[in-house]
Enzyme design. Structure first.
Site, PDB file in Angstrom:
ATOM      1  CE  LYS A 130     -10.844  -4.895 -40.139  1.00 26.72           C
ATOM      2  NZ  LYS A 130     -11.886  -4.219 -39.357  1.00 26.72           N
ATOM      3  CG  ASP A 170      -9.152  -3.369 -37.099  1.00 26.94           C
ATOM      4  OD1 ASP A 170     -10.364  -3.278 -36.877  1.00 26.94           O
ATOM      5  OD2 ASP A 170      -8.480  -4.334 -36.681  1.00 26.94           O
TER       6      ASP A 170
HETATM    7  P1  NDP Z   1      -5.921  -0.527 -31.008  1.00 25.45           P
HETATM    8  O1  NDP Z   1      -4.725  -0.874 -31.812  1.00 25.45           O
HETATM    9  O2  NDP Z   1      -6.167   0.898 -30.668  1.00 25.45           O
HETATM   10  O3  NDP Z   1      -5.955  -1.361 -29.673  1.00 25.45           O
HETATM   11  C1  NDP Z   1      -5.919  -2.752 -29.715  1.00 25.45           C
HETATM   12  C2  NDP Z   1      -6.020  -3.270 -28.319  1.00 25.45           C
HETATM   13  O4  NDP Z   1      -6.189  -4.682 -28.347  1.00 25.45           O
HETATM   14  C3  NDP Z   1      -4.763  -3.022 -27.518  1.00 25.45           C
HETATM   15  O5  NDP Z   1      -5.102  -2.837 -26.183  1.00 25.45           O
HETATM   16  C4  NDP Z   1      -3.987  -4.301 -27.753  1.00 25.45           C
HETATM   17  O6  NDP Z   1      -3.003  -4.592 -26.792  1.00 25.45           O
HETATM   18  C5  NDP Z   1      -5.090  -5.317 -27.699  1.00 25.45           C
HETATM   19  N1  NDP Z   1      -4.659  -6.521 -28.398  1.00 25.45           N
HETATM   20  C6  NDP Z   1      -4.258  -6.631 -29.679  1.00 25.45           C
HETATM   21  N2  NDP Z   1      -3.889  -7.883 -29.948  1.00 25.45           N
HETATM   22  C7  NDP Z   1      -4.068  -8.565 -28.804  1.00 25.45           C
HETATM   23  C8  NDP Z   1      -3.873  -9.902 -28.453  1.00 25.45           C
HETATM   24  N3  NDP Z   1      -3.411 -10.796 -29.334  1.00 25.45           N
HETATM   25  N4  NDP Z   1      -4.168 -10.264 -27.178  1.00 25.45           N
HETATM   26  C9  NDP Z   1      -4.655  -9.366 -26.283  1.00 25.45           C
HETATM   27  N5  NDP Z   1      -4.837  -8.071 -26.571  1.00 25.45           N
HETATM   28  C10 NDP Z   1      -4.560  -7.685 -27.810  1.00 25.45           C
HETATM   29  O7  NDP Z   1      -7.149  -1.119 -31.826  1.00 25.45           O
HETATM   30  P2  NDP Z   1      -8.695  -0.772 -31.700  1.00 25.45           P
HETATM   31  O8  NDP Z   1      -9.038  -0.332 -30.337  1.00 25.45           O
HETATM   32  O9  NDP Z   1      -9.038   0.088 -32.858  1.00 25.45           O
HETATM   33  O10 NDP Z   1      -9.349  -2.206 -32.003  1.00 25.45           O
HETATM   34  C11 NDP Z   1      -9.767  -3.093 -30.961  1.00 25.45           C
HETATM   35  C12 NDP Z   1     -10.822  -4.035 -31.512  1.00 25.45           C
HETATM   36  O11 NDP Z   1     -11.943  -3.272 -31.980  1.00 25.45           O
HETATM   37  C13 NDP Z   1     -10.405  -4.903 -32.704  1.00 25.45           C
HETATM   38  O12 NDP Z   1     -11.058  -6.132 -32.624  1.00 25.45           O
HETATM   39  C14 NDP Z   1     -10.939  -4.115 -33.902  1.00 25.45           C
HETATM   40  O13 NDP Z   1     -11.143  -4.960 -35.017  1.00 25.45           O
HETATM   41  C15 NDP Z   1     -12.251  -3.626 -33.319  1.00 25.45           C
HETATM   42  N6  NDP Z   1     -12.866  -2.489 -33.981  1.00 25.45           N
HETATM   43  C16 NDP Z   1     -12.210  -1.319 -34.151  1.00 25.45           C
HETATM   44  C17 NDP Z   1     -12.835  -0.255 -34.755  1.00 25.45           C
HETATM   45  C18 NDP Z   1     -12.201   1.073 -34.874  1.00 25.45           C
HETATM   46  O14 NDP Z   1     -12.891   1.997 -35.306  1.00 25.45           O
HETATM   47  N7  NDP Z   1     -10.952   1.264 -34.488  1.00 25.45           N
HETATM   48  C19 NDP Z   1     -14.198  -0.375 -35.280  1.00 25.45           C
HETATM   49  C20 NDP Z   1     -14.849  -1.625 -34.964  1.00 25.45           C
HETATM   50  C21 NDP Z   1     -14.176  -2.634 -34.358  1.00 25.45           C
HETATM   51  P3  NDP Z   1      -1.443  -4.587 -27.219  1.00 25.45           P
HETATM   52  O15 NDP Z   1      -1.071  -3.133 -27.263  1.00 25.45           O
HETATM   53  O16 NDP Z   1      -0.743  -5.356 -26.168  1.00 25.45           O
HETATM   54  O17 NDP Z   1      -1.349  -5.238 -28.572  1.00 25.45           O
HETATM   55  O1  2IT Z   2     -14.039  -3.212 -37.716  1.00 23.24           O
HETATM   56  C1  2IT Z   2     -14.399  -2.080 -38.089  1.00 23.24           C
HETATM   57  O2  2IT Z   2     -15.597  -1.802 -38.259  1.00 23.24           O
HETATM   58  C2  2IT Z   2     -13.369  -1.055 -38.274  1.00 23.24           C
HETATM   59  N1  2IT Z   2     -12.207  -1.313 -38.015  1.00 23.24           N
HETATM   60  C3  2IT Z   2     -13.754   0.285 -38.809  1.00 23.24           C
HETATM   61  C4  2IT Z   2     -13.964   0.232 -40.289  1.00 23.24           C
HETATM   62  C5  2IT Z   2     -14.171   1.557 -40.967  1.00 23.24           C
HETATM   63  O3  2IT Z   2     -14.187   1.524 -42.202  1.00 23.24           O
HETATM   64  O4  2IT Z   2     -14.314   2.592 -40.305  1.00 23.24           O
END
Ligand code: NDP
Ligand code: 2IT
Length: 454
Positions: A130, A170
């Protein structure tokens, strides 16, 4: 051979805390895994003898670097970047990059540790890593983001590679940022390789990568419901977050006949009792991806919806299923109790470690269907793995084929969790946390045993 202090869980956790002072998120993630793995390995001497868990909980390496960039006003700004390469026993390091002011070494170490188990569960050959930076993309112009991404990659490029370490998106890193980073990598190295995933479709990206995490979390929820003879039709869902994972989870729930009541961001949550349908989800995607707006704007557009501010979270809204899709530690023990009290039967974590350790214990004690992030959100990295395969073979698979592969992979993860998540006297109940931890651990551990002490 001596078993050393490895057999005592509390001593082990104490050691992790002592060696990683102040790294609370990392210690929390290790503890959650160790609670299950210790029990599993208690009669398996080799894992003790070779200190396997102790070694997985010590990243292969942590690279930290300065990232300098110039903002639109000509000010020189300095951020800190990291890449944590946790474990490459079963494949190249693989995992996302996070740009958010809350990013610390502890946060990235917890994420890289979790990723190691998650990637193992997918069945694809990927190790765990990561990266990220304490950069806040909010309010920055496209050119500022571009300059930051280029500067970040100007250091990162020497640590990554298609067979070495393959980052992706992420929080705060989506298609725009991946494009800037890929462009800079290609420019510096003069190589067009699959060094990043989540790329645009024009330059080696895979269909359904954008949707895969959110969709996968709902497929996993569906598998859990099927296991107890239920489905999503007519179920009320509470979703947190409003980014990539949350909007696609919401979309899949709607497609499968459920009703989505909430979305949130760091400022608060919106509650729409009429349901957040596909047209409303499209509006939110546009708000977040193009206008880079706040979820509070939803209530100006859609009558009948309310916004609760002050960083409020949606867990008190009565629901059948809950999908935490924002960030870590945003669902605590009290909130978990409220969900259970209100009749919530299933929780599928789109985010990584969104539930505190207390919350995890509440869900486990209540024996509800509870899928930890490392199992439920593995769809994203799985399609990243499929993107790597397509890049290596220089081909592009069709959407319907990729959809089928994603469904099969999520079903496979469910079944691997079920295989290891049974509880003595628990009947049909599956402890998905235990199942995910043990199944994820076993593959990595057995590969490490094969390598000897390295
Ligand atoms: P985005 O940047 O698209 O969205 C993040 C979301 O989380 C936003 O709504 C954001 O709100 C909110 N957020 C971030 N920080 C905080 C905080 N401190 N308190 C409350 N809300 C918060 O990211 P993703 O949707 O890609 O990621 C969301 C989660 O999913 C993370 O935990 C990530 O690690 C996990 N994830 C993502 C993957 C991917 O493929 N993208 C794969 C697997 C897991 P705001 O705009 O206000 O910051
Ligand atoms: O938390 C996760 O699994 C991700 N942010 C996606 C990682 C990836 O390599 O697609």
């Amino acid at each position: 051979m001596a078993v050393a202090d490895h057999v005592d869980l509390s001593k082990f956790i104490e050691g992790v805390k002592r060696r990683n002072p102040g790294q609370t998120e990392f210690a929390q993630a290790v503890q959650e895994v160790a609670e299950d793995v210790f029990d599993y390995i208690k009669d398996k001497e080799q894992y003790h003898e070779y200190q396997i868990l102790r070694r997985i909980a010590e990243p292969d390496r942590v690279v930290s670097f300065r990232v300098c960039w110039e903002d639109d006003k000509g000010n020189i700004r300095v951020q800190r970047g990291w890449r944590v390469q946790n474990n490459n026993a079963i494949g190249p390091y693989k995992g996302g990059i996070r740009f958010h002011p809350s990013v610390t070494e502890s946060v990235l170490k917890f994420l890289a540790f979790e990723q190691t188990f998650k990637n193992s569960l997918t069945s694809l050959p990927m190790g765990g890593g990561k990266g990220g930076a304490n950069f806040n993309p909010k309010g920055k112009s496209d050119h500022e983001v571009m300059r930051f991404c280029q500067s970040f990659m100007t250091e990162l490029y020497r640590h990554v590679g298609a067979d070495v370490d393959v980052p992706a998106g992420d929080i705060g890193v989506g298609g725009r940022e991946i494009g800037y980073m890929f462009g800079q990598y290609k420019r510096i190295t003069n190589q067009f390789t699959g060094v990043l995933t989540g790329k645009g479709l024009e330059y080696g990206g895979s269909l359904i990568r954008t949707e895969a995490t959110g969709y996968g979390a709902v497929y996993f929820l569906q598998s859990m419901l099927t296991h107890v003879g239920k489905d999503l039709v007519g179920k009320k869902a509470v979703v947190s977050g409003s980014g990539n994972v949350a909007t696609h989870a919401a979309e899949k729930i709607v497609q499968l006949g459920g009703k989505v009541l909430t979305l949130s961001d760091s400022e608060g949550f919106i509650h729409d009792p009429a349901g957040i349908d596909q047209a409303k989800i499209n509006w939110v995607k546009d708000l977040k991806n193009k206008r880079r707006g706040r979820i509070s704007e939803y209530v100006k557009e859609f009558k009948g919806a309310t916004f609760t501010g002050g960083g409020a979270r949606p867990w008190a809204v009565p629901c059948d299923v809950a999908l935490p899709c924002a960030t870590q530690n945003k669902l605590n023990g009290e909130e978990a109790k409220t969900l259970v009290k209100n009749g919530c039967i299933g929780v599928s974590e789109g985010a990584n470690m969104p539930t505190t350790l207390e919350g995890v214990h509440v869900f486990k004690d209540a024996k509800i269907l509870y899928a930890p992030g490392k199992a439920a959100n593995a769809g994203g990295v799985s399609v990243s793995g499929l993107e790597m395969s397509q890049n290596s073979a220089r081909i592009a698979w069709k959407e319907e084929d990729l959809q089928k592969m994603l469904v099969d992979i999520m079903k496979g993860i469910h079944d691997r969790c079920a295989e290891h998540g049974g509880v003595a006297g628990g009947g049909k109940y599956i402890d998905y946390v235990k199942g995910a931890n043990i199944a994820g651990f076993k593959k990595v551990a057995d590969a490490m045993l094969a390598f000897g002490v390295v």
